[in-house]
Design a protein around this motif. Sequence first.
Motif, PDB file in Angstrom:
ATOM      1  N   PRO A 108     -29.063   9.097  27.239  1.00  9.78           N
ATOM      2  CA  PRO A 108     -28.526   9.388  28.580  1.00  9.78           C
ATOM      3  C   PRO A 108     -27.150   8.781  28.842  1.00  9.78           C
ATOM      4  CG  PRO A 108     -30.348   7.820  28.691  1.00  9.78           C
ATOM      5  CD  PRO A 108     -30.325   8.363  27.296  1.00  9.78           C
ATOM      6  N   ARG A 109     -26.755   7.769  28.087  1.00 13.30           N
ATOM      7  CA  ARG A 109     -25.464   7.149  28.361  1.00 13.30           C
ATOM      8  C   ARG A 109     -24.398   7.549  27.354  1.00 13.30           C
ATOM      9  NH1 ARG A 109     -26.418   3.023  32.146  1.00 13.30           N
ATOM     10  NH2 ARG A 109     -28.650   2.635  32.260  1.00 13.30           N
ATOM     11  N   PHE A 152     -22.200  14.306  30.210  1.00  7.38           N
ATOM     12  CA  PHE A 152     -23.382  13.518  29.889  1.00  7.38           C
ATOM     13  C   PHE A 152     -24.598  14.442  29.907  1.00  7.38           C
ATOM     14  CE2 PHE A 152     -20.574  10.126  31.285  1.00  7.38           C
ATOM     15  CZ  PHE A 152     -20.857   9.153  30.340  1.00  7.38           C
ATOM     16  N   HIS A 154     -27.349  14.485  31.422  1.00 10.30           N
ATOM     17  CA  HIS A 154     -27.982  14.862  32.691  1.00 10.30           C
ATOM     18  C   HIS A 154     -27.210  15.951  33.420  1.00 10.30           C
ATOM     19  CE1 HIS A 154     -25.181  12.862  35.486  1.00 10.30           C
ATOM     20  NE2 HIS A 154     -24.990  12.056  34.474  1.00 10.30           N
ATOM     21  N   GLN A 155     -25.985  16.231  32.962  1.00 10.82           N
ATOM     22  CA  GLN A 155     -25.217  17.305  33.583  1.00 10.82           C
ATOM     23  C   GLN A 155     -25.521  18.657  32.949  1.00 10.82           C
ATOM     24  OE1 GLN A 155     -21.602  15.097  32.756  1.00 10.82           O
ATOM     25  NE2 GLN A 155     -21.075  15.118  34.920  1.00 10.82           N
TER      26      GLN A 155
ATOM     27  N   PRO C 301     -25.290   6.463  34.853  1.00 12.52           N
ATOM     28  CA  PRO C 301     -24.502   7.702  34.854  1.00 12.52           C
ATOM     29  C   PRO C 301     -25.033   8.751  35.824  1.00 12.52           C
ATOM     30  CG  PRO C 301     -25.688   7.458  32.790  1.00 12.52           C
ATOM     31  CD  PRO C 301     -25.853   6.181  33.537  1.00 12.52           C
ATOM     32  N   LYS C 302     -26.309   8.671  36.138  1.00 12.01           N
ATOM     33  CA  LYS C 302     -26.853   9.682  37.039  1.00 12.01           C
ATOM     34  C   LYS C 302     -26.371   9.471  38.461  1.00 12.01           C
ATOM     35  CE  LYS C 302     -30.863  10.861  34.469  1.00 12.01           C
ATOM     36  NZ  LYS C 302     -32.153  10.380  34.115  1.00 12.01           N
ATOM     37  N   ARG C 304     -23.549   8.014  39.083  1.00  6.97           N
ATOM     38  CA  ARG C 304     -22.117   7.812  39.049  1.00  6.97           C
ATOM     39  C   ARG C 304     -21.319   9.092  39.190  1.00  6.97           C
ATOM     40  NH1 ARG C 304     -20.369   4.862  33.735  1.00  6.97           N
ATOM     41  NH2 ARG C 304     -21.315   6.603  32.652  1.00  6.97           N
ATOM     42  N   LYS C 305     -21.958  10.249  39.062  1.00  5.37           N
ATOM     43  CA  LYS C 305     -21.180  11.466  38.818  1.00  5.37           C
ATOM     44  C   LYS C 305     -20.083  11.739  39.839  1.00  5.37           C
ATOM     45  CE  LYS C 305     -25.150  14.008  40.327  1.00  5.37           C
ATOM     46  NZ  LYS C 305     -26.195  14.827  39.827  1.00  5.37           N
ATOM     47  N   LYS C 306     -20.175  11.130  40.996  1.00  4.35           N
ATOM     48  CA  LYS C 306     -19.169  11.404  42.015  1.00  4.35           C
ATOM     49  C   LYS C 306     -17.815  10.803  41.682  1.00  4.35           C
ATOM     50  CE  LYS C 306     -22.532  10.651  45.105  1.00  4.35           C
ATOM     51  NZ  LYS C 306     -22.969   9.668  46.069  1.00  4.35           N
TER      52      LYS C 306
END
Lengths: 325, 337, 307
Positions: A108-109, A152, A154-155, C301-302, C304-306
Amino acid sequence: MEQSLLKIQELKKYFPIRKGLFKKQIGIAKVVDDISFNIGKGEVVGLIGESGAGKSILLQTIALLRQPTEGKVVFNGQDLADCSKKELKKIRKQMQLIPQDHQNSLHPRMTIREILKEPLKIHGIGSKDEKERKARELLELVELESNYLNRFPHQLSGGQKQRVAIARALALRPELILCDEPVSALDVSIQAQILNLFMDLQKQFGLSYLFVAQDLAVLRQISYHILVLYLGKFIEIGLDGIIYENPLHPYTKTFLDASPSIKKNIYEGERIPITWGDVPTPLDPPAGCAFHPRCNQAIEICQKVEPKLEKVNEKHFVACHRVNE
Amino acid sequence: MPNNDQKNLLDVKNLKTHFFLNNGQILRAVDGISFSLKKGECLGIVGESGSGKSVTSRSILNCVESPGKIVDGEILYEGRNLLTMSEKELRKIRGSDISLIFQNPTTALDPLQKIGDQFFETLKAHSSYNNTVIKEKVLETIKSLGFEKPEVIYESYPCDFSPGYIQRIMIALAILCKPKIVIADEPTTTLGVTIQSQILSMLDRLRTELGTSIIMITHDFGVIAQVSTKVMVMYGGQCMEYGPKKDLFLEPKHPYTIGLIRSVPLIEARTIKKLYTIPGSPPEMINLPSGCVFASRCEYVGKKCLTEKPPLKKLNEERYCSCHYPVEFNTRDEIII
Amino acid sequence: MNLDTNIDNNTLLKKDNINFKGKLSRWYRFLLTNKGIFFGSLITFIVIFCVVFAPLVTTYDPLKQDITKRLTPPMWQDGGSIEHILGTDSMGRDLLTRIIYGGRFSLLLGLTSVLIALMVGTLFGLITGYYGGFLENILMRIVDIQLGFPFIILVVIILSIAEPTFWVLSALFSLLLWPGYARVVRSILLSEKSAAYVLAAKSLGASDFRIIIIYIARNIIPSMLLMSTMDIATIIITEAMLGFVGLGTPPPAPTWGNIMADGKNYISTAWWVITFPGVAIWITLFGINLFGDNLQQFVNPKLRKKY
């Protein structure tokens, strides 16, 4: 299966069951029990079984992520048990595992770029520029645009994640890919895309797959050879599509029946497939045939004697007492 | 919608659920959906992920989470509008009249409580029986679904069973208060086909034997073929096609419906051949195109599709389709070999 | 239609270019857009600056006594003077100077102890978590015993044997903290070890070392970062408490606890001696906690996306 790429001989993977303060061993769970089969070069072999049948453990044992309890894994004529660490690393390049759980198979990172460069870094292939070029090529192979490199996981959607996982497995140009339920839990429309992608890549690179699924209809689209696994053992093996035409084991029939079918439901009237029960736990397997508690044709002998995998003809093997009736 | 002699149990009219995002954008998750449900019917809502299926199911129970809001429409349950009801009345209906089965069975039960106790609490909250009667009723419900040892299940914890087994227990929990409608939100997506068929046949028995109406939310037309009586195809928060199951399967009109039907892998296939796939991926819900939402992935796209949004046209008594150029497609010739 | 998709691709590319500018600019934007982390890091930065450049901020010696000026009130009160902004203590030492030097001691102590605890704990956690088995059992029992031992008794025993110097204190705190780190590292490791991406990496031929460093460390570092900011705060307040009850570094060394202990004797006549060190502790902890809480949003990261 003449020129075999992968040869599995009497493979066993047992887990000790321990309990209590001193972790005393109280039993053995036979998760993979005496399994033999071959995969030829460029062949696609489908493996089917319910969850709990031991499919994932079998794949991980073949990929040498787990030490087998007994038995041989021979890859390209080399017995993996005799290999040194260096040789194993080389073999790992030729045999890749796409793990189950596509939601979690990418770190995920890490960005997609990092993920795709990882295999090249591990084996020290190429300069920095070459790695970048290769990462782009890989994305192209799985029909994703290069701007995904900076994203990433999750996108990405589920299907896109699975594409990246496939691209990563292809990075080292393997000969064999062990695919652990690569299309389950995907939308049907996405599932079709991924299946087609697998087929395209197979043709393009002459790959071999060991393709695991829980649905025979999915396997129908990709492989002729089917292995049916139940509680760590094969209970039916059929080559060249014979399983679809002439299934012999009641379990296989159940499986065929359980697959949703537009033809049977819409054109041939309403029907509700009859299946019941779960795969029993390997901690406490039933005596005799492991399938007998769920079998509607079980007779006395099924409860006592375990049937052996027997040859019906060149292309068909079944483990059932009632096959000759 | 058709007005047959039998009264509709549930009537959803022009439902709109929008999400108001932080940056001022509006996500139209459900945008003008209408359907109806009679006693003993099973409505299948089909669509890819992100098409607004799950939001629809949540809207029916009027429990959309912030920043989502139902901005327009009516949800009539036995003639009463759920959207104007007080929270207290709604709570009575949720669980006892309309109940939900979730996609992920393992997280739907409390792992630290006995399964029986969770059943017990649910029934207790929705009825005035005394404790012994409640326990009897719970055991009876579990048994009615074909479980062999209801007492054992009653005394077990969720971790003692596999996810597939838990999902079957969840169905028992869902019908505990004898609901009139069960909403199943992708109940079989994470399970294999054998367990899937067990769950589907269980739901089918509910419908045929108890007359429970079911709303089945799924992405798989194969599942729809097994259990539904009518189907609504959703895309981009809108209804693409709506009608009785058989008609829809035999003569799908909307290109999206056709695409979804064709991408189901067939067990009857003779040879290995490529599956049909719908090109592209589901739309970004924030920037929906001004014309038909499906236009960018449609094989049969025409000029009109890009500029003008197709209305939901009535084809006959029970069928609706929102397409400028409905397709003549014969499933029998095209798919069944 | 073709035109449409082109535009779409271009905007996508632009978005990615901004993302690609690098980590530094992301930090920068994150700092500016998140108020919590902005003020948190601002406060923390000011505190650190004062403490590090103490001789520039104040010209007094924290130990120099001047009996003639004892208990001078702060400058805005009657009898106060601009020379001693926050007044003086019972020995006539400048209060502001002592607070700043006290902060130097507290922060350095927090940082050192956390670093030691972090290194020891992470190492133990990694070894026990990855290899498991017998070693794991032994080490985790040690951790359990340690965590079960009453803190205050341990402190009293150790401090009655050894003189509470800087190094003894930091050894004491790291001894207290490392089991926490070992546990967190181990639990993350155990859950990550069987994750699908670790399987994939193994199948690619990655070594154990690489898996720990490249894959698992990435998931451990953020939690460690959060834990250590919070622990620094805990150490600062515990050290002050120890000093206050007389178990800390002995006077006249300027620590926040010592200043307050001295101030409590004059609480009715000179309120400032006990109040200002308290305020200093409060500001520091507030800054650190604000920073730590909001850091979560950047490292995940989840969330953080903004930015």
